[in-house]
Design a protein around this motif. Sequence first.
Motif, PDB file in Angstrom:
ATOM      1  N   ILE A  24       2.794   4.686  15.258  1.00 35.48           N
ATOM      2  CA  ILE A  24       3.974   5.423  14.830  1.00 35.48           C
ATOM      3  C   ILE A  24       4.864   4.488  14.011  1.00 35.48           C
ATOM      4  O   ILE A  24       4.718   3.264  14.070  1.00 35.48           O
ATOM      5  CB  ILE A  24       4.771   5.992  16.023  1.00 35.48           C
ATOM      6  CG1 ILE A  24       5.273   4.867  16.921  1.00 35.48           C
ATOM      7  CG2 ILE A  24       3.946   6.996  16.792  1.00 35.48           C
ATOM      8  CD1 ILE A  24       6.284   5.316  17.957  1.00 35.48           C
ATOM      9  N   CYS A  25       5.776   5.071  13.267  1.00 36.45           N
ATOM     10  CA  CYS A  25       6.694   4.250  12.481  1.00 36.45           C
ATOM     11  C   CYS A  25       8.019   4.964  12.353  1.00 36.45           C
ATOM     12  O   CYS A  25       8.065   6.185  12.211  1.00 36.45           O
ATOM     13  CB  CYS A  25       6.110   3.983  11.098  1.00 36.45           C
ATOM     14  SG  CYS A  25       7.100   2.841  10.115  1.00 36.45           S
ATOM     15  N   GLY A  26       9.060   4.201  12.409  1.00 38.46           N
ATOM     16  CA  GLY A  26      10.397   4.740  12.205  1.00 38.46           C
ATOM     17  C   GLY A  26      11.210   3.790  11.356  1.00 38.46           C
ATOM     18  O   GLY A  26      11.007   2.577  11.386  1.00 38.46           O
ATOM     19  N   ALA A  27      12.104   4.359  10.583  1.00 35.76           N
ATOM     20  CA  ALA A  27      13.030   3.553   9.797  1.00 35.76           C
ATOM     21  C   ALA A  27      14.258   3.292  10.656  1.00 35.76           C
ATOM     22  O   ALA A  27      14.761   4.187  11.330  1.00 35.76           O
ATOM     23  CB  ALA A  27      13.428   4.288   8.526  1.00 35.76           C
ATOM     24  N   LEU A  28      14.704   2.070  10.653  1.00 31.91           N
ATOM     25  CA  LEU A  28      15.882   1.676  11.434  1.00 31.91           C
ATOM     26  C   LEU A  28      17.073   1.574  10.498  1.00 31.91           C
ATOM     27  O   LEU A  28      17.042   0.827   9.523  1.00 31.91           O
ATOM     28  CB  LEU A  28      15.638   0.329  12.111  1.00 31.91           C
ATOM     29  CG  LEU A  28      14.356   0.202  12.935  1.00 31.91           C
ATOM     30  CD1 LEU A  28      14.218  -1.217  13.466  1.00 31.91           C
ATOM     31  CD2 LEU A  28      14.324   1.209  14.057  1.00 31.91           C
ATOM     32  N   THR A  29      18.124   2.341  10.810  1.00 33.59           N
ATOM     33  CA  THR A  29      19.340   2.245  10.010  1.00 33.59           C
ATOM     34  C   THR A  29      20.499   1.859  10.914  1.00 33.59           C
ATOM     35  O   THR A  29      20.480   2.121  12.111  1.00 33.59           O
ATOM     36  CB  THR A  29      19.670   3.573   9.286  1.00 33.59           C
ATOM     37  OG1 THR A  29      19.944   4.583  10.249  1.00 33.59           O
ATOM     38  CG2 THR A  29      18.534   4.016   8.387  1.00 33.59           C
ATOM     39  N   LYS A  53      -5.552   6.774  11.816  1.00 33.01           N
ATOM     40  CA  LYS A  53      -4.160   6.768  12.271  1.00 33.01           C
ATOM     41  C   LYS A  53      -3.950   5.872  13.483  1.00 33.01           C
ATOM     42  O   LYS A  53      -2.830   5.571  13.841  1.00 33.01           O
ATOM     43  CB  LYS A  53      -3.696   8.184  12.582  1.00 33.01           C
ATOM     44  CG  LYS A  53      -3.496   9.021  11.342  1.00 33.01           C
ATOM     45  CD  LYS A  53      -2.876  10.349  11.660  1.00 33.01           C
ATOM     46  CE  LYS A  53      -2.614  11.092  10.367  1.00 33.01           C
ATOM     47  NZ  LYS A  53      -1.791  12.263  10.574  1.00 33.01           N
ATOM     48  N   ASP A  54      -5.045   5.438  14.095  1.00 30.02           N
ATOM     49  CA  ASP A  54      -4.926   4.529  15.231  1.00 30.02           C
ATOM     50  C   ASP A  54      -4.772   3.081  14.789  1.00 30.02           C
ATOM     51  O   ASP A  54      -4.464   2.216  15.599  1.00 30.02           O
ATOM     52  CB  ASP A  54      -6.135   4.681  16.162  1.00 30.02           C
ATOM     53  CG  ASP A  54      -7.445   4.342  15.475  1.00 30.02           C
ATOM     54  OD1 ASP A  54      -7.538   4.457  14.233  1.00 30.02           O
ATOM     55  OD2 ASP A  54      -8.388   3.967  16.186  1.00 30.02           O
ATOM     56  N   SER A  55      -4.972   2.806  13.486  1.00 29.10           N
ATOM     57  CA  SER A  55      -4.892   1.416  13.041  1.00 29.10           C
ATOM     58  C   SER A  55      -4.107   1.208  11.746  1.00 29.10           C
ATOM     59  O   SER A  55      -3.893   0.070  11.344  1.00 29.10           O
ATOM     60  CB  SER A  55      -6.301   0.851  12.857  1.00 29.10           C
ATOM     61  OG  SER A  55      -7.012   1.585  11.864  1.00 29.10           O
ATOM     62  N   MET A  56      -3.673   2.288  11.083  1.00 29.00           N
ATOM     63  CA  MET A  56      -2.966   2.144   9.808  1.00 29.00           C
ATOM     64  C   MET A  56      -1.802   3.115   9.721  1.00 29.00           C
ATOM     65  O   MET A  56      -1.850   4.212  10.281  1.00 29.00           O
ATOM     66  CB  MET A  56      -3.918   2.395   8.637  1.00 29.00           C
ATOM     67  CG  MET A  56      -5.068   1.423   8.562  1.00 29.00           C
ATOM     68  SD  MET A  56      -6.235   1.852   7.257  1.00 29.00           S
ATOM     69  CE  MET A  56      -5.267   1.413   5.821  1.00 29.00           C
ATOM     70  N   PHE A  57      -0.769   2.723   8.991  1.00 29.23           N
ATOM     71  CA  PHE A  57       0.371   3.606   8.739  1.00 29.23           C
ATOM     72  C   PHE A  57       0.812   3.405   7.302  1.00 29.23           C
ATOM     73  O   PHE A  57       0.973   2.269   6.848  1.00 29.23           O
ATOM     74  CB  PHE A  57       1.538   3.303   9.680  1.00 29.23           C
ATOM     75  CG  PHE A  57       2.526   4.426   9.749  1.00 29.23           C
ATOM     76  CD1 PHE A  57       2.474   5.342  10.776  1.00 29.23           C
ATOM     77  CD2 PHE A  57       3.499   4.594   8.769  1.00 29.23           C
ATOM     78  CE1 PHE A  57       3.364   6.411  10.847  1.00 29.23           C
ATOM     79  CE2 PHE A  57       4.394   5.643   8.820  1.00 29.23           C
ATOM     80  CZ  PHE A  57       4.324   6.555   9.866  1.00 29.23           C
TER      81      PHE A  57
END
Length: 92
Positions: A24-29, A53-57
């Motif tokens: 997963i990925c999220g932007a931190l603001t 999707k288990d190894s790349m984003f």
Amino acid sequence: MVTIEKTNFPELTGRCKEDYNHIICGALTGKHQKGGYIVTSIIRLENQINEKKDSMFLISAQQYVEVEKLAEEKDEELLGFAPRPVAQHIRA
């Protein structure tokens, strides 16, 4: 030091459970404060890769621009991105 406001925890843990076994990925603001940064928002990003999707984003250029605009609208900065293999970070 980077501090994440506790109000972000339900979204973060919910996302981890939802996308179990995928990165997963999220932007931190947030904002700079004395001694470091405070993360006020974690913006959910969708993986642009359909396989592995288990190894790349992959973040699209459009997602990047949208995150910068959201941060600017709240008078915050884009502090970074936080990709994680979720299975390793869920705690019961």
